[in-house]
Design a protein around this motif. Structure first.
Motif, PDB file in Angstrom:
ATOM      1  N   ALA A 410     -19.935  33.375  59.064  1.00 16.52           N
ATOM      2  CA  ALA A 410     -18.424  34.406  59.809  1.00 16.52           C
ATOM      3  C   ALA A 410     -17.470  34.301  60.067  1.00 16.52           C
ATOM      4  O   ALA A 410     -16.440  35.328  59.125  1.00 16.52           O
ATOM      5  N   HIS A 411     -17.195  32.973  60.281  1.00 21.65           N
ATOM      6  CA  HIS A 411     -16.336  33.029  60.158  1.00 21.65           C
ATOM      7  C   HIS A 411     -15.320  31.994  59.118  1.00 21.65           C
ATOM      8  O   HIS A 411     -14.272  32.383  59.129  1.00 21.65           O
ATOM      9  N   GLU A 412     -15.984  31.590  58.010  1.00 21.82           N
ATOM     10  CA  GLU A 412     -15.829  31.155  57.210  1.00 21.82           C
ATOM     11  C   GLU A 412     -15.974  32.413  56.300  1.00 21.82           C
ATOM     12  O   GLU A 412     -14.440  32.222  55.347  1.00 21.82           O
ATOM     13  N   GLY A 414     -14.231  34.801  57.097  1.00 22.34           N
ATOM     14  CA  GLY A 414     -13.261  35.046  57.571  1.00 22.34           C
ATOM     15  C   GLY A 414     -11.866  35.020  57.579  1.00 22.34           C
ATOM     16  O   GLY A 414     -10.881  35.119  56.879  1.00 22.34           O
ATOM     17  N   HIS A 415     -12.204  33.504  56.845  1.00 23.98           N
ATOM     18  CA  HIS A 415     -11.007  32.964  56.077  1.00 23.98           C
ATOM     19  C   HIS A 415     -10.563  33.373  54.492  1.00 23.98           C
ATOM     20  O   HIS A 415     -10.113  33.091  54.164  1.00 23.98           O
ATOM     21  N   ALA A 416     -12.078  33.705  54.643  1.00 23.04           N
ATOM     22  CA  ALA A 416     -12.207  34.293  52.332  1.00 23.04           C
ATOM     23  C   ALA A 416     -11.098  34.848  52.318  1.00 23.04           C
ATOM     24  O   ALA A 416     -10.237  35.728  51.387  1.00 23.04           O
ATOM     25  N   ALA A 440      -7.961  35.401  61.046  1.00 22.40           N
ATOM     26  CA  ALA A 440      -9.367  35.933  60.597  1.00 22.40           C
ATOM     27  C   ALA A 440     -10.552  35.020  60.979  1.00 22.40           C
ATOM     28  O   ALA A 440     -11.323  36.459  60.876  1.00 22.40           O
ATOM     29  N   SER A 441     -10.423  34.124  60.963  1.00 18.06           N
ATOM     30  CA  SER A 441     -11.700  33.685  61.157  1.00 18.06           C
ATOM     31  C   SER A 441     -12.320  33.900  62.655  1.00 18.06           C
ATOM     32  O   SER A 441     -13.759  34.182  62.636  1.00 18.06           O
ATOM     33  N   THR A 442     -11.453  33.473  63.265  1.00 18.31           N
ATOM     34  CA  THR A 442     -11.560  33.864  65.229  1.00 18.31           C
ATOM     35  C   THR A 442     -11.647  35.143  65.245  1.00 18.31           C
ATOM     36  O   THR A 442     -13.542  35.635  65.459  1.00 18.31           O
TER      37      THR A 442
HETATM   38 ZN   LIG Z   1     -12.048  27.698  60.810  1.00 17.59          ZN
END
Ligand SMILES: [Zn+2]
Length: 623
Positions: A410-412, A414-416, A440-442
């Motif tokens: 989910a974190h990665e 978010g980065h994407a 976005a990741s958090t």
């Molecule tokens: Zn990160």
């Protein structure tokens, strides 16, 4: 590594890189590199024109400088092209090496690209000095053009520190000397930490291992194992405390001396560079730290609840990354969450924020942009990267079905998503400071964690998921400010003279006690030796951006409720602007809040308090 049946069922897919290049030895890569070569040759022919006027450019008017400006814009255009062409093969090689560190053609490509990167960096210097030093009217004229207009923010932002710039000859000398100066100390620390061995007492047995492996034991559920690992790591560092103190004194000494040298027209302090790099103001940093102070009792409460779950009064310094205590090992279903199920779960949770976010997650899966398989030669860790030509992100991890894997995914993702909403922007508007990098990741992580808690059937399951959420509070709101306080006090003292190991230990212990209070049983006096972050020679104060990032993204999450349907369009615009605005401007424009004031942060704190409250209820039920 033999895959178990369970892994086969749970593991993620392999990613698809074939759309970028067929292989690291392909003609397509050779063609790109040949083009880079000719672009660099052209830049190297033009650069002397810029170099020759650098000493007088501060007073050079825009009138009559048309030819010069044309050259500068041409160099800029060529550099941008070269950057894209170098970036994609670099990402391609590193993606291949992440999956298989033994991939020889990828290693060769990576090695070749290092030479190009060096040449590229040197080719950038004259233009960057020109833009920093040029008179205001000249820069305005330079930016007033369709090919350069998009660079306005980054050029103007960089110019805010133009009073620090030394002459080109001096800058070149500093950067040449720094290789065996400040950076050598960083490398020495890296070598030390990479080769250092320690003796960990496991049960009745003493095992010798590297400190990275021992650090991994700090995430074990068994109290004694964590404590032994921590003691072993610190004993190993204690042997080298004099070397570490020398490195720390030299790194800080170098930076303080550079501040003095750069203070000719205006005083430069050791906090200027890190604050500027994170695109925030010192006012915001002060506010952030005062908010951390306000949040300190709450974070200490969270730490004490975690201690209670482990059956003790206070946490030890070895408990900072302890997992949730195992509640009912035998009753727990051991099946894990299969990749497909996790992906659907994340898509649903993201989709609750807005259907577009859910569709994005499914598209990333359908396009084969996620690497989640289990492999013998895969590098540990997780990251999100992307290709510039195809404007497509890639997510890397090893997915084995644990709850923490779902959160990592989910974190990665978010980065994407962050890079996806920025994909059509010019290159100069795509890079953002570390303080906004985890927004976005958090956010994505929190969305999915809350969804996991909502679907958990028993208090024990809920507790398991909420644990990491609550662990973040002391990690960001106590540990990070303690690091900041230590580093700031260290620099202030170092400005007078180098510090001895006993003094450095004292500084660290008092910073820990100040922030953790009675939520820990003892301080970690050697934390300055064991923590890599203090030895990163390229960046100082690699701590407060974490605090900012955490509280800002939790604040953003809390805004969701308040803003209702307005939230998502604003969220997307906010992400798009992360590469072309300061943090303060971004928050003012898209959230209508002032980061310099306490109000925005206090909303975040009350949201965090609710989280600690419900965690306390769970703890009361279970312990
Ligand atoms: Zn990160």
């Amino acid at each position: 590594m033999q895959k178990t049946v369970e892994q086969f069922v749970l593991e993620g897919p392999q990613w698809d890189l074939s759309g970028e290049y067929p292989s690291p030895e392909s003609a397509e890569i050779e063609a790109d590199l040949a083009e880079v070569e000719s672009l660099l040759e052209r830049i190297e022919i033009l650069n002397p024109q810029l170099e020759s006027i650098l000493s007088t450019v501060e007073t050079l008017p825009a009138e009559g400088a048309t030819a010069l400006l044309d050259d500068a814009r041409e160099i800029n255009g060529l550099l941008e092209k070269a950057q894209v062409l170098l970036h994609d093969p670099e990402v391609f090689a590193s993606c291949l090496l992440s999956v298989d560190s033994q991939n020889a053609p990828a290693q060769t490509l990576e090695g070749r690209l290092q030479q190009y990167a060096k040449r590229f960096a040197a080719a950038c210097e004259p233009l960057s000095q020109f833009l920093d030093l040029a008179s205001g009217s000249l820069v305005t004229a330079y930016l007033d053009h369709p090919t350069t207009r998009h660079a306005e923010f980054s050029v103007r932002r960089s110019r805010e520190r133009r009073h620090e710039v030394l002459s080109l000859a001096e800058e070149n000398m500093v950067s040449a000397l720094s290789q065996d100066g400040i950076h050598a100390w960083g490398r020495m620390y890296g070598q030390l930490s990479g080769t250092l061995q320690c003796e960990v007492l496991l049960g009745n047995e003493c095992q010798t291992m590297g400190i990275a492996e021992a650090a991994g034991l700090l995430q074990r559920p068994d109290d004694q194992t964590r404590k032994s690992a921590w003691s072993a790591i610190n004993s190993a560092w204690e042997v080298h405390e004099e070397s570490c103190a020398s490195a720390l004194n030299a790194i800080a000494g170098w930076r303080l001396e550079m501040c003095r040298k750069r203070s000719a027209s205006q005083e430069v302090t050791f906090l200027d560079a890190p604050i500027h790099m994170n695109r925030m103001s010192s006012e915001t940093l002060e506010r952030l730290l005062s908010i951390a102070e306000e949040a300190r009792p709450l974070a200490q409460r969270a730490a004490k609840l975690q201690a209670r779950a482990y059956g003790k009064e206070a946490l030890g310094p070895w408990d900072m990354r302890a997992p949730a205590p195992d509640l009912n090992k035998s009753a727990k279903p051991s099946t894990g969450i299969a990749f497909e199920e996790a992906l659907e779960l994340i898509a649903d949770a993201y989709g609750e924020v807005n259907p577009e976010m859910g569709q994005f997650v499914r598209m990333v899966r359908d396009k084969g942009w996620i690497e989640g398989s289990v492999g013998d030669y895969k590098r540990p860790g997780a990251f999100c990267t992307g290709f510039l030509k195809s404007r497509s992100p890639r997510v890397y991890m090893t997915y084995t079905g644990g709850t923490s894997d779902v959160i990592t995914l989910a974190h990665e993702l978010g980065h994407a998503f962050h890079s996806w909403v920025m994909r059509d922007l010019p290159l100069t508007q795509k890079s953002y400071g570390m303080s906004l990098a985890e927004t976005a990741s958090t956010f994505g992580e929190t969305v999915v964690r809350d969804a996991l808690i909502a679907r958990a059937r028993t208090p024990a399951e809920k507790f398991d998921i909420a644990w990491e959420d609550i662990l973040a509070l002391p990690a960001f709101v106590l540990n990070i400010p303690a690091r900041f306080e230590f580093e700031k006090n260290f620099y202030e003292a170092r400005a007078k003279r180098p510090l001895q190991t006993t003094e450095i230990k004292q500084l660290m212990s008092s910073a820990w006690k100040n922030w953790y209070g009675d939520s820990i049983s003892e301080a970690d006096p050697l934390f300055w030796a064991s923590k890599l972050h203090f030895y990163i020679s390229g960046v100082s104060f690699y701590n407060f951006p974490y605090l900012f990032g955490y509280l800002f993204s939790m604040g953003l999450y809390a805004q969701q409720e308040k803003m209702g349907a307005d939230f998502f369009p604003n969220y997307k615009l906010l992400l798009r602007d992360t590469g072309r605005m300061t943090a303060e401007d971004l928050a003012a424009k898209h959230l209508q809040v002032r980061l310099q004031d306490a109000d925005f942060w206090r909303v975040t704190l009350s949201d965090l308090e609710r989280r600690v409250d419900s965690f306390e209820e769970l703890t009361n039920t279970l312990f």
